[in-house]
Design a protein around this motif. Structure first.
Motif, PDB file in Angstrom:
ATOM      1  N   PHE A  92      38.887  23.199   6.266  1.00  0.00           N
ATOM      2  CA  PHE A  92      39.764  24.372   6.151  1.00  0.00           C
ATOM      3  C   PHE A  92      40.077  24.944   7.530  1.00  0.00           C
ATOM      4  O   PHE A  92      41.239  25.231   7.853  1.00  0.00           O
ATOM      5  N   ASN A 107      44.345  19.807   1.927  1.00  0.00           N
ATOM      6  CA  ASN A 107      44.013  19.034   0.727  1.00  0.00           C
ATOM      7  C   ASN A 107      42.598  18.472   0.807  1.00  0.00           C
ATOM      8  O   ASN A 107      41.882  18.404  -0.196  1.00  0.00           O
ATOM      9  N   LEU A 110      40.264  21.203  -0.053  1.00  0.00           N
ATOM     10  CA  LEU A 110      40.254  21.473  -1.497  1.00  0.00           C
ATOM     11  C   LEU A 110      39.556  20.371  -2.287  1.00  0.00           C
ATOM     12  O   LEU A 110      38.766  20.656  -3.194  1.00  0.00           O
ATOM     13  N   GLU A 111      39.849  19.120  -1.941  1.00  0.00           N
ATOM     14  CA  GLU A 111      39.387  17.994  -2.762  1.00  0.00           C
ATOM     15  C   GLU A 111      38.108  17.340  -2.245  1.00  0.00           C
ATOM     16  O   GLU A 111      37.409  16.658  -2.992  1.00  0.00           O
ATOM     17  N   LEU A 119      36.345  22.381  -1.876  1.00  0.00           N
ATOM     18  CA  LEU A 119      36.231  23.768  -2.359  1.00  0.00           C
ATOM     19  C   LEU A 119      36.271  23.844  -3.882  1.00  0.00           C
ATOM     20  O   LEU A 119      35.526  24.614  -4.499  1.00  0.00           O
ATOM     21  N   LEU A 120      37.131  23.043  -4.508  1.00  0.00           N
ATOM     22  CA  LEU A 120      37.282  23.108  -5.968  1.00  0.00           C
ATOM     23  C   LEU A 120      36.012  22.649  -6.685  1.00  0.00           C
ATOM     24  O   LEU A 120      35.616  23.234  -7.698  1.00  0.00           O
ATOM     25  N   ALA A 139      39.976  28.546  -1.083  1.00  0.00           N
ATOM     26  CA  ALA A 139      40.889  27.760  -1.918  1.00  0.00           C
ATOM     27  C   ALA A 139      42.209  28.502  -2.105  1.00  0.00           C
ATOM     28  O   ALA A 139      43.294  27.904  -2.032  1.00  0.00           O
ATOM     29  N   ALA A 142      44.161  28.197   1.042  1.00  0.00           N
ATOM     30  CA  ALA A 142      44.670  26.831   1.189  1.00  0.00           C
ATOM     31  C   ALA A 142      45.928  26.642   0.341  1.00  0.00           C
ATOM     32  O   ALA A 142      46.935  26.078   0.803  1.00  0.00           O
ATOM     33  N   TYR A 143      45.893  27.137  -0.887  1.00  0.00           N
ATOM     34  CA  TYR A 143      47.059  27.005  -1.771  1.00  0.00           C
ATOM     35  C   TYR A 143      48.252  27.811  -1.270  1.00  0.00           C
ATOM     36  O   TYR A 143      49.404  27.385  -1.420  1.00  0.00           O
ATOM     37  N   GLU A 151      48.566  29.037  -8.068  1.00  0.00           N
ATOM     38  CA  GLU A 151      47.186  28.592  -7.908  1.00  0.00           C
ATOM     39  C   GLU A 151      46.434  29.499  -6.935  1.00  0.00           C
ATOM     40  O   GLU A 151      45.249  29.809  -7.138  1.00  0.00           O
ATOM     41  N   HIS A 155      42.894  31.828  -7.763  1.00  0.00           N
ATOM     42  CA  HIS A 155      41.615  31.772  -7.046  1.00  0.00           C
ATOM     43  C   HIS A 155      41.304  33.090  -6.344  1.00  0.00           C
ATOM     44  O   HIS A 155      40.150  33.559  -6.362  1.00  0.00           O
TER      45      HIS A 155
END
Length: 255
Positions: A92, A107, A110-111, A119-120, A139, A142-143, A151, A155
């Protein structure tokens, strides 16, 4: 008023004798009532002794269970979650500081990558931990950077913080996401929450200004003027305060 009676005292007449007898009778009745009440309480305790012991035992078990859960489950889980969060947060931070590869880095944050949670997954696997809470904020941000505003809102709304700056930024960024979705009413609502979260010279004037600009967009000129004037009166030395006269003049002309 009570009077002291000497030993061997005898009533002077029948009336006084009757009064003395009534007094003794009333006193006896009071003690009999107390005895009866105590007896009933004892009987109730005896009848419900098993239930009482069960409740006390249950409370003790719950208390002990919570202590054991905290010591052997929650605290180790916090440490594990923090370790996982370290890698995701590195992606991040790299995305924030990057000039040409932001999307792929966000991404990865997040993934996840290389067998490490993103993060998810941290949010899902470590619910209730501080790391999972912080992951909600990261998150969401990031979105926002990826242009996925719904999204982001989802969060950021789940993130909770009493921190003066971070709590205000979370609410303010929800406002920004709603603004990008062309929902100014909702954006204004969150800008107000943001500048009310904590009074300081950083987040307060920043979100007062955004609230004022959004209020102008909604043709709520008096409300906008009030936000701008609050910056001038209380945060004149802030970055926003240096140009606030321009916005005040604009709001006054639009009224």
């Amino acid at each position: 008023m009570a009077t002291y009676k000497k030993r061997g005292y005898k009533p002077a007449n029948k009336e006084e004798q009757q009064l003395d007898e009534n007094l003794h009778s009333t006193t006896a009745e009071v003690f009999n009532t107390l005895d009866a009440g105590a007896s009933k309480t004892e009987q109730w305790v005896q009848r419900n002794q098993k239930a009482i012991i069960g409740v006390i035992t249950a409370l003790a078990v719950v208390g002990l269970g919570y202590l054991l859960y905290r010591q052997f489950v929650l605290e180790p889980k916090e440490v594990e979650a923090s370790n996982e969060m370290f890698v995701a947060q590195q992606y991040f931070d790299a995305a924030v500081n990057s000039t040409d590869d932001k999307e792929s880095l966000f991404n990865l944050a997040l993934e996840g990558a290389d067998g490490k949670y993103g993060l998810l997954e941290i949010i899902e696997e470590y619910k209730g931990t501080k790391a999972a809470n912080l992951a909600q904020y990261s998150a969401g941000m990031a979105y926002i950077n990826l242009g996925k505003y719904q999204e982001a809102i989802s969060h950021l709304e789940k993130f909770s913080s009493d921190d003066a700056v971070l709590g205000a930024l979370a609410k303010g960024n929800i406002g920004d996401a709603f603004a990008q979705l062309k929902q100014p009413e909702e954006a204004l609502e969150y800008y107000v929450k943001a500048f009310n979260h904590n009074k300081n010279d950083f987040t307060t004037p920043m979100y007062l200004l955004k609230a004022g600009i959004t209020a102008l967009e909604l043709k709520q000129y008096d409300k906008a003027l009030g936000y701008f004037e609050q910056i001038k009166e209380q945060h004149e030395n802030s970055e926003e305060g240096r140009t606030i006269d321009i916005y005040i003049g604009k709001a006054e002309n639009m009224k």
